[in-house]
Design a protein around this motif. Structure first.
Motif, mmCIF file in Angstrom:
data_model
loop_
_atom_site.group_PDB
_atom_site.id
_atom_site.type_symbol
_atom_site.label_atom_id
_atom_site.label_comp_id
_atom_site.label_asym_id
_atom_site.label_seq_id
_atom_site.Cartn_x
_atom_site.Cartn_y
_atom_site.Cartn_z
ATOM 1 N N ASP A 62 0.837 -1.209 0.000
ATOM 2 C CA ASP A 62 0.000 0.000 0.000
ATOM 3 C C ASP A 62 0.867 1.253 0.000
ATOM 4 O O ASP A 62 0.593 2.219 -0.738
ATOM 5 N N GLN A 63 1.919 1.248 0.824
ATOM 6 C CA GLN A 63 2.853 2.379 0.830
ATOM 7 C C GLN A 63 3.516 2.529 -0.527
ATOM 8 O O GLN A 63 3.693 3.643 -1.021
ATOM 9 N N ALA A 64 3.890 1.405 -1.123
ATOM 10 C CA ALA A 64 4.567 1.437 -2.418
ATOM 11 C C ALA A 64 3.660 2.010 -3.501
ATOM 12 O O ALA A 64 4.105 2.738 -4.396
ATOM 13 N N GLU A 65 2.367 1.690 -3.412
ATOM 14 C CA GLU A 65 1.424 2.232 -4.395
ATOM 15 C C GLU A 65 1.342 3.748 -4.286
ATOM 16 O O GLU A 65 1.371 4.461 -5.304
ATOM 17 N N GLN A 66 1.262 4.270 -3.063
ATOM 18 C CA GLN A 66 1.234 5.712 -2.856
ATOM 19 C C GLN A 66 2.564 6.345 -3.253
ATOM 20 O O GLN A 66 2.607 7.448 -3.820
ATOM 21 N N PHE A 67 3.651 5.657 -2.971
ATOM 22 C CA PHE A 67 4.989 6.124 -3.318
ATOM 23 C C PHE A 67 5.110 6.278 -4.836
ATOM 24 O O PHE A 67 5.600 7.292 -5.343
ATOM 25 N N ALA A 68 4.652 5.259 -5.566
ATOM 26 C CA ALA A 68 4.725 5.287 -7.030
ATOM 27 C C ALA A 68 3.869 6.415 -7.602
ATOM 28 O O ALA A 68 4.276 7.114 -8.545
ATOM 29 N N GLN A 76 4.716 -1.836 -10.752
ATOM 30 C CA GLN A 76 3.822 -2.502 -9.810
ATOM 31 C C GLN A 76 4.350 -2.321 -8.381
ATOM 32 O O GLN A 76 5.568 -2.330 -8.153
ATOM 33 N N PRO A 77 3.446 -2.137 -7.406
ATOM 34 C CA PRO A 77 3.882 -1.889 -6.021
ATOM 35 C C PRO A 77 4.872 -2.915 -5.482
ATOM 36 O O PRO A 77 5.879 -2.552 -4.885
ATOM 37 N N GLN A 78 4.607 -4.198 -5.691
ATOM 38 C CA GLN A 78 5.494 -5.220 -5.137
ATOM 39 C C GLN A 78 6.880 -5.152 -5.765
ATOM 40 O O GLN A 78 7.898 -5.359 -5.093
ATOM 41 N N THR A 79 6.930 -4.830 -7.050
ATOM 42 C CA THR A 79 8.232 -4.676 -7.723
ATOM 43 C C THR A 79 8.994 -3.498 -7.141
ATOM 44 O O THR A 79 10.218 -3.560 -6.946
ATOM 45 N N LEU A 80 8.275 -2.431 -6.831
ATOM 46 C CA LEU A 80 8.918 -1.255 -6.242
ATOM 47 C C LEU A 80 9.458 -1.565 -4.848
ATOM 48 O O LEU A 80 10.552 -1.112 -4.485
ATOM 49 N N VAL A 81 8.702 -2.333 -4.070
ATOM 50 C CA VAL A 81 9.163 -2.733 -2.731
ATOM 51 C C VAL A 81 10.518 -3.437 -2.838
ATOM 52 O O VAL A 81 11.469 -3.118 -2.117
ATOM 53 N N VAL A 82 10.612 -4.375 -3.757
ATOM 54 C CA VAL A 82 11.847 -5.143 -3.944
ATOM 55 C C VAL A 82 12.972 -4.232 -4.429
ATOM 56 O O VAL A 82 14.111 -4.319 -3.946
ATOM 57 N N SER A 83 12.676 -3.346 -5.366
ATOM 58 C CA SER A 83 13.701 -2.482 -5.949
ATOM 59 C C SER A 83 14.310 -1.536 -4.909
ATOM 60 O O SER A 83 15.538 -1.368 -4.849
ATOM 61 N N VAL A 84 13.463 -0.901 -4.102
ATOM 62 C CA VAL A 84 13.965 0.046 -3.101
ATOM 63 C C VAL A 84 14.744 -0.697 -2.019
ATOM 64 O O VAL A 84 15.828 -0.258 -1.610
ATOM 65 N N SER A 85 14.235 -1.819 -1.560
ATOM 66 C CA SER A 85 14.942 -2.598 -0.540
ATOM 67 C C SER A 85 16.282 -3.083 -1.064
ATOM 68 O O SER A 85 17.297 -3.044 -0.358
ATOM 69 N N ASP A 86 16.303 -3.528 -2.315
ATOM 70 C CA ASP A 86 17.556 -3.999 -2.909
ATOM 71 C C ASP A 86 18.568 -2.864 -3.049
ATOM 72 O O ASP A 86 19.774 -3.082 -2.877
ATOM 73 N N ALA A 87 18.085 -1.659 -3.348
ATOM 74 C CA ALA A 87 18.997 -0.515 -3.469
ATOM 75 C C ALA A 87 19.716 -0.236 -2.157
ATOM 76 O O ALA A 87 20.861 0.231 -2.146
ATOM 77 N N PHE A 88 19.061 -0.533 -1.040
ATOM 78 C CA PHE A 88 19.642 -0.297 0.281
ATOM 79 C C PHE A 88 20.494 -1.466 0.775
ATOM 80 O O PHE A 88 21.161 -1.328 1.811
ATOM 81 N N SER A 89 20.469 -2.592 0.099
ATOM 82 C CA SER A 89 21.035 -3.822 0.664
ATOM 83 C C SER A 89 22.500 -3.686 1.059
ATOM 84 O O SER A 89 22.874 -4.007 2.198
ATOM 85 N N ASP A 90 23.364 -3.235 0.142
ATOM 86 C CA ASP A 90 24.796 -3.128 0.462
ATOM 87 C C ASP A 90 25.028 -2.127 1.583
ATOM 88 O O ASP A 90 25.830 -2.374 2.492
#
Length: 233
Positions: A62-68, A76-90
């Motif tokens: 839901d946050q990702a949908e509003q963020f997008a 898609q919201p779920q894809t954005l969740v993964v993308s942002v989390s992955d950007a922070f991983s390192d």
């Protein structure tokens, strides 16, 4: 990430990690001892990746949908969740590795380093170029360590110059450019939808999941502006 045993050859890299100096290190090659220590403390595991450390999702769908919607991302919201989390991983793995040692222990190491810097300044002061010119650089290094120990507000800006923070911003820029054609520009325009606003919201989302990472809460608008300009050069 490799989970091989630690060897004597690894020790120079651990010394850099202990001091919080990550310039030149390759984040994906963090040594197994650090990864396993983080797993033991934070209990994040991904069965598909064996014993690798996994970053917690930084937002819900839901946050990702509003963020997008806010930033005009076509994703898609779920894809954005993964993308942002992955950007922070390192960044999160590196930042949490710094938490493995208590602040008191880190400060003691910094104080010892300051003593050596002061001795070096005394030896070099008044010497002909280039030795004499090194004094200013040593003084700046000492000032930075003093600020870290004192936990002054300037620390957020000093650390914004580190490789890992700038690399984080580059990875978040990649997410932006992947999902919108809007340029990744510098500055605030009052719209609430600028890259500056986007970075600040990303830092806030990460802070909510990892409040122990002090820099995420200390970073300010001036530090964000600095990083936006730095990655353009």
């Amino acid at each position: 990430m490799s989970l091989r045993s630690t060897t004597d050859a690894d020790m120079p890299h651990f010394e850099h990690l202990r001091a919080g100096l990550f310039v030149g290190l390759n984040p994906p090659k963090l040594h197994g001892a650090i990864v396993m220590s983080l797993q033991a403390k934070y209990h994040h595991r991904n069965p598909a990746m064996g014993r690798s450390f996994v970053v917690k999702p930084l937002m819900g769908t839901d946050q990702a949908e509003q963020f997008a919607l806010r930033y005009g991302f076509k994703v898609q919201p779920q894809t954005l969740v993964v993308s942002v989390s992955d950007a922070f991983s390192d960044y999160i793995v590196l930042a949490l590795s710094e938490q493995l040692e208590s602040r008191q222990q880190r400060d003691e190491h910094y104080r010892q380093a300051i003593e050596y810097l002061q001795k070096a300044q005394a030896l070099l002061r008044g010497q002909p170029h280039p030795a004499g010119g090194m004094v200013n650089k040593l003084e700046k290094m000492q000032l930075t360590l003093d600020k870290v120990i004192d936990n002054r507000s300037e620390v957020a800006e000093e650390r914004a110059k580190r490789f890992v923070e700038l690399n984080l911003v580059r990875r978040l820029r990649d997410v932006w450019q992947r999902y919108t054609n809007t340029p990744f520009y510098v500055g605030l325009d009052g719209s609430g939808r600028s890259p500056h606003d986007y970075l600040r919201q990303c830092f806030e989302l990460a802070l909510a999941q990892y409040p122990e990472i002090e820099w995420l809460g200390a970073v300010n608008d001036r530090a964000i502006d600095f990083m936006l300009k730095a990655i353009r050069s």
